[in-house]
Design a protein around this motif. Structure first.
Motif, mmCIF file in Angstrom:
data_model
loop_
_atom_site.group_PDB
_atom_site.id
_atom_site.type_symbol
_atom_site.label_atom_id
_atom_site.label_comp_id
_atom_site.label_asym_id
_atom_site.label_seq_id
_atom_site.Cartn_x
_atom_site.Cartn_y
_atom_site.Cartn_z
ATOM 1 N N GLN A 72 -4.023 -4.361 -5.476
ATOM 2 C CA GLN A 72 -4.630 -5.217 -6.492
ATOM 3 C C GLN A 72 -6.154 -5.048 -6.517
ATOM 4 O O GLN A 72 -6.795 -5.272 -7.539
ATOM 5 C CB GLN A 72 -4.265 -6.683 -6.210
ATOM 6 N N TYR A 73 -6.713 -4.628 -5.371
ATOM 7 C CA TYR A 73 -8.164 -4.489 -5.256
ATOM 8 C C TYR A 73 -8.593 -3.021 -5.205
ATOM 9 O O TYR A 73 -9.633 -2.682 -4.658
ATOM 10 C CB TYR A 73 -8.655 -5.224 -4.002
ATOM 11 N N MET A 74 -7.786 -2.161 -5.812
ATOM 12 C CA MET A 74 -8.073 -0.728 -5.808
ATOM 13 C C MET A 74 -9.413 -0.418 -6.479
ATOM 14 O O MET A 74 -10.106 0.529 -6.099
ATOM 15 C CB MET A 74 -6.944 0.017 -6.520
ATOM 16 N N HIS A 75 -9.796 -1.227 -7.479
ATOM 17 C CA HIS A 75 -11.026 -0.969 -8.227
ATOM 18 C C HIS A 75 -12.277 -1.104 -7.373
ATOM 19 O O HIS A 75 -13.352 -0.659 -7.763
ATOM 20 C CB HIS A 75 -11.119 -1.922 -9.417
ATOM 21 N N LEU A 76 -12.147 -1.692 -6.176
ATOM 22 C CA LEU A 76 -13.297 -1.876 -5.294
ATOM 23 C C LEU A 76 -13.509 -0.692 -4.349
ATOM 24 O O LEU A 76 -14.389 -0.732 -3.500
ATOM 25 C CB LEU A 76 -13.122 -3.159 -4.474
ATOM 26 N N THR A 77 -12.699 0.351 -4.492
ATOM 27 C CA THR A 77 -12.801 1.549 -3.641
ATOM 28 C C THR A 77 -12.809 1.146 -2.171
ATOM 29 O O THR A 77 -13.712 1.478 -1.403
ATOM 30 C CB THR A 77 -14.079 2.352 -3.988
ATOM 31 N N LEU A 78 -11.778 0.419 -1.783
ATOM 32 C CA LEU A 78 -11.741 -0.169 -0.439
ATOM 33 C C LEU A 78 -11.646 0.871 0.667
ATOM 34 O O LEU A 78 -12.072 0.614 1.790
ATOM 35 C CB LEU A 78 -10.575 -1.161 -0.336
ATOM 36 N N GLY A 79 -11.083 2.044 0.387
ATOM 37 C CA GLY A 79 -11.016 3.082 1.411
ATOM 38 C C GLY A 79 -12.405 3.491 1.874
ATOM 39 O O GLY A 79 -12.684 3.552 3.074
ATOM 40 N N THR A 80 -13.288 3.766 0.903
ATOM 41 C CA THR A 80 -14.672 4.124 1.236
ATOM 42 C C THR A 80 -15.407 2.936 1.833
ATOM 43 O O THR A 80 -16.149 3.079 2.812
ATOM 44 C CB THR A 80 -15.412 4.611 -0.024
ATOM 45 N N TYR A 116 0.825 -1.206 0.000
ATOM 46 C CA TYR A 116 0.000 0.000 0.000
ATOM 47 C C TYR A 116 0.861 1.259 0.000
ATOM 48 O O TYR A 116 0.644 2.184 -0.793
ATOM 49 C CB TYR A 116 -0.920 -0.013 1.217
ATOM 50 N N GLN A 117 1.846 1.316 0.884
ATOM 51 C CA GLN A 117 2.662 2.524 1.011
ATOM 52 C C GLN A 117 3.520 2.774 -0.228
ATOM 53 O O GLN A 117 3.671 3.910 -0.673
ATOM 54 C CB GLN A 117 3.558 2.422 2.249
ATOM 55 N N THR A 118 4.086 1.715 -0.803
ATOM 56 C CA THR A 118 4.991 1.902 -1.930
ATOM 57 C C THR A 118 4.250 2.168 -3.232
ATOM 58 O O THR A 118 4.746 2.895 -4.098
ATOM 59 C CB THR A 118 5.901 0.672 -2.096
ATOM 60 N N ILE A 119 3.063 1.585 -3.392
ATOM 61 C CA ILE A 119 2.327 1.754 -4.653
ATOM 62 C C ILE A 119 1.351 2.926 -4.578
ATOM 63 O O ILE A 119 1.308 3.769 -5.482
ATOM 64 C CB ILE A 119 1.577 0.453 -5.009
ATOM 65 N N ILE A 120 0.574 3.010 -3.512
ATOM 66 C CA ILE A 120 -0.431 4.068 -3.412
ATOM 67 C C ILE A 120 0.201 5.402 -3.029
ATOM 68 O O ILE A 120 -0.140 6.453 -3.591
ATOM 69 C CB ILE A 120 -1.523 3.685 -2.393
#
Length: 501
Positions: free
Chosen positions: A353-361, A278-282
C-alpha cells in the motif's frame, strides 16, 4: 563459552538461477549452522558466505552463471545521491501531510529577485513535446510543417503562461524551417539590466528563506556556514529535520528475534501479515509458498547467538527485526544482523500500500544511518553489508548506488572499491578483483591448520587429527571434503567452528 557448530555440505548445483532464470547453471557450497557466534559469522561473510535462515551458502564463483560478489558500503563515508535525497524528502513530506501536488508546487515555479517569473517544469515538458512533434512524415511540404510547428509552439506557450506573464521566444531556438518566415525581434539592449539585482538560483532562495525562519525563531545564524559548497547535508540531517508537529508519526522499533524477545512475540502476527502481502503482490508468490513456518525458517530463526560485550552496542549483537510503525500500523520490516564490524542486511519487506514511498531505498538509507549510530558506541562497527552484488544482472546493480562501496575479491578475499571493479566486470562476469598478481589469500589453511579443526563426534569435541586416529580408515570420512571446507571457510573460521561429523 559460546561456540559455533556447523555441518558442511559439499558443492551442489545444477539448479535454477533466480537472476538469469537459467534452469541448471547455479552452483554453491553450503553448511547448516546449528549455532554461530557473531565473530565467526563475520569471518564467514568476509569470505563470501551469506545466510538464509540457518542455512549458510557460498556461491561457486568461477562456475555459477551469475557470480555474486559480497558488497559492503563504507557507512561513515556514505554520500547520498540526488535520487536518494528525493526519497528522504518525499517520505518527510508524507509524514508532514503534504500530498504529491503540494510537494510539486515548490518545484514548478521559482521567483527571481527582480520580480520576473521563470517557467517551471510544465514549460520544459511542453518544449520537449514541441521538439518531438516537429518530426513530421516526409510527404508533408515545408509550408505545412512551418504552420503546424508555429501553432503547436503557440499552444504550449499559452498553456504554460496562462496569461500571467508574456513570454518572448527567440526564433533562433526554433528549427530552421519554422523560423524562415518569422520576423526576428529587434534587440534594444544587450546583457543584463544593471539597475536590477541579478537573478538567484532556487537553491539560494531556499537557503535564504530557511535562514529567515531561523531568525524568526530567535536562532543566531551569523555563525552558520551558508556559503560553503562542501557543507553537504548528512543523512542524519534529512532524517531529523522533521518538525515536532508532524501529522503522521513514524516509530522504528528494534526487536530481537533469536532468541524470541517479548516484543517480537507480541508483533509476530502483524509481521507475518505484512510479509504475505509483500511476497504475493510484489513478488507474485503463491499463497501456499508463504506459510508461517516457511516465513519463520527464512526470516525469524537464526543461528546467531545473542551476545553482549562492554565495547558492543547496548542492544547487543545478533539477529533483529527493525519494525517501521506508521500511526500505530506496521508498514515495513528490515531483517538485519548486528555483527562486530557491520550491520548486515538480510531482507526487507513492506506493505505494498505504501509502494509509492520507495520504502526499499528508504529502508536501506535508514539502516546506513543506524550503522553510523552504532559506530558512535562501537568504533569497530562501521560497514553496511548489502548481500551480493551481481553485475551480470542489471536489476541487482542498484546496490552500487550506495557509495562508496567495496567488493570482495573471490580469490584473495581483499576489498576493492566498486568503481575500480566495474571495468573488469564489464569484460567478464567472473573476475579476480585484486590487481596485484602476486597477492595471495593470507587466510588460506595449511595442513597444520586442518589438523586442528575442531570436530564433534558422539558428544565429544576433538581435533581433526585426533578424529582421524579414532575412526581409522572408515569410509565415511573424507579428507578432501574437510580440506575443501577449510579452504572455503578460511583458516581462522575453520579452527573456531566446530564441525559436526
Amino acid at each position: 563459552m559460546l561456540r559455533s557448530i556447523v555441518e558442511y555440505y559439499a558443492e551442489h548445483g545444477g539448479y535454477r538461477c533466480g537472476y538469469c532464470r537459467s534452469p541448471t547453471t547455479n552452483f554453491s557450497h553450503g553448511m547448516w549452522a546449528h549455532t554461530l557466534t557473531v565473530s565467526d559469522y563475520q569471518d564467514l561473510i568476509d569470505r563470501g558466505w551469506r545466510r538464509s535462515g540457518k542455512y549458510c551458502y557460498k556461491p561457486t564463483m568461477d562456475v555459477t552463471c551469475c557470480p555474486m560478489y559480497t558488497i559492503r558500503c563504507r557507512a561513515l563515508e556514505f554520500k547520498s545521491t540526488k535520487s536518494q535525497k528525493k526519497v528522504l524528502k518525499r517520505f518527510n513530506k508524507f509524514l508532514m501531510g503534504q500530498n504529491e501536488s503540494e510537494a510539486e508546487k515548490g518545484r514548478k515555479m521559482s521567483t527571481c529577485s527582480s520580480g520576473s517569473e521563470v517557467l517551471g517544469e510544465g514549460f520544459e515538458e511542453g518544449v520537449e513535446q514541441y521538439v518531438e512533434t516537429t518530426r513530421e512524415p516526409q510527404d508533408m511540404n515545408i509550408a505545412e510543417i512551418q504552420s503546424c510547428q508555429m501553432e503547436r509552439l503557440n499552444e504550449i506557450i499559452d498553456s504554460n503562461t496562462k496569461g500571467e506573464s508574456s513570454v518572448q521566444m527567440d526564433v533562433n531556438t526554433l528549427p530552421k524551417e519554422a523560423s524562415t518566415n518569422v520576423q526576428k525581434p529587434i534587440k534594444k539592449d544587450t546583457g543584463p539590466d544593471p539597475s536590477k539585482a541579478p537573478c538567484k538560483k532556487a537553491k539560494q532562495l531556499r537557503r535564504e528563506r530557511k535562514l529567515e525562519k531561523l531568525k524568526e525563531k530567535g536562532i543566531d545564524v551569523s555563525s552558520l556556514n551558508t556559503t560553503s559548497k562542501n557543507n553537504e547535508k548528512q543523512i542524519e540531517e534529512f532524517i531529523n529535520e522533521l518538525p515536532d508537529d508532524v501529522k503522521k508519526k513514524l516509530e522504528i522499533r528494534l526487536v530481537r528475534t533469536t532468541p524470541p524477545s517479548p516484543e517480537w512475540l507480541a508483533t509476530s502476527k502483524e509481521t507475518y501479515e505484512v510479509y504475505v502481502k509483500y511476497q504475493t503482490i510484489i513478488h507474485d508468490d503463491k499463497p501456499e509458498k508463504c506459510t508461517e513456518p516457511k516465513f519463520k525458517d527464512f526470516l525469524v530463526r537464526s543461528p546467531l547467538l545473542e551476545e553482549f560485550s562492554e565495547t558492543g552496542p547496548p542492544c547487543g549483537f545478533g539477529s533483529f527485526h527493525q519494525q517501521y510503525w506508521l500511526e500505530g500500523k506496521l508498514v515495513a520490516v528490515g531483517v538485519i544482523d548486528i555483527l562486530p564490524k557491520c550491520v548486515s542486511s538480510v531482507y526487507f519487506f513492506y506493505d505494498p500500500q505504501y509502494m509509492h514511498l520507495t520504502l526499499g531505498t528508504y529502508g536501506a538509507l535508514r539502516e546506513i544511518e543506524f550503522t553510523r549510530q552504532l559506530h558512535t558506541v562501537c568504533p569497530e562497527l562501521k560497514y553496511y553489508y548489502m548481500g551480493f552484488y551481481i553485475h551480470s544482472c542489471r536489476k541487482m546493480r542498484y546496490k552500487g548506488n550506495f557509495a562508496p562501496s567495496d567488493l570482495l575479491c573471490p580469490e584473495t578475499y581483499k576489498w576493492f572499491p566498486l568503481k575500480d571493479c566495474i571495468p573488469k566486470l564489464e569484460l567478464s562476469p567472473y573476475s579476480r578483483l585484486d590487481p596485484d598478481i602476486d597477492s595471495v589469500d593470507t587466510n588460506y589453511p595449511t595442513e597444520r591448520d586442518i589438523g586442528y579443526i575442531p570436530v564433534y563426534l558422539n558428544g565429544a569435541i576433538m581435533t581433526y587429527k585426533a578424529y582421524k586416529r579414532k575412526i581409522g580408515t572408515k569410509k565415511n570420512d573424507s579428507a578432501d571434503e574437510v580440506q575443501e571446507y577449510a579452504i572455503l571457510a578460511g583458516a581462522k573460521a575453520a579452527k573456531s567452528l566446530i564441525l559436526a561429523r
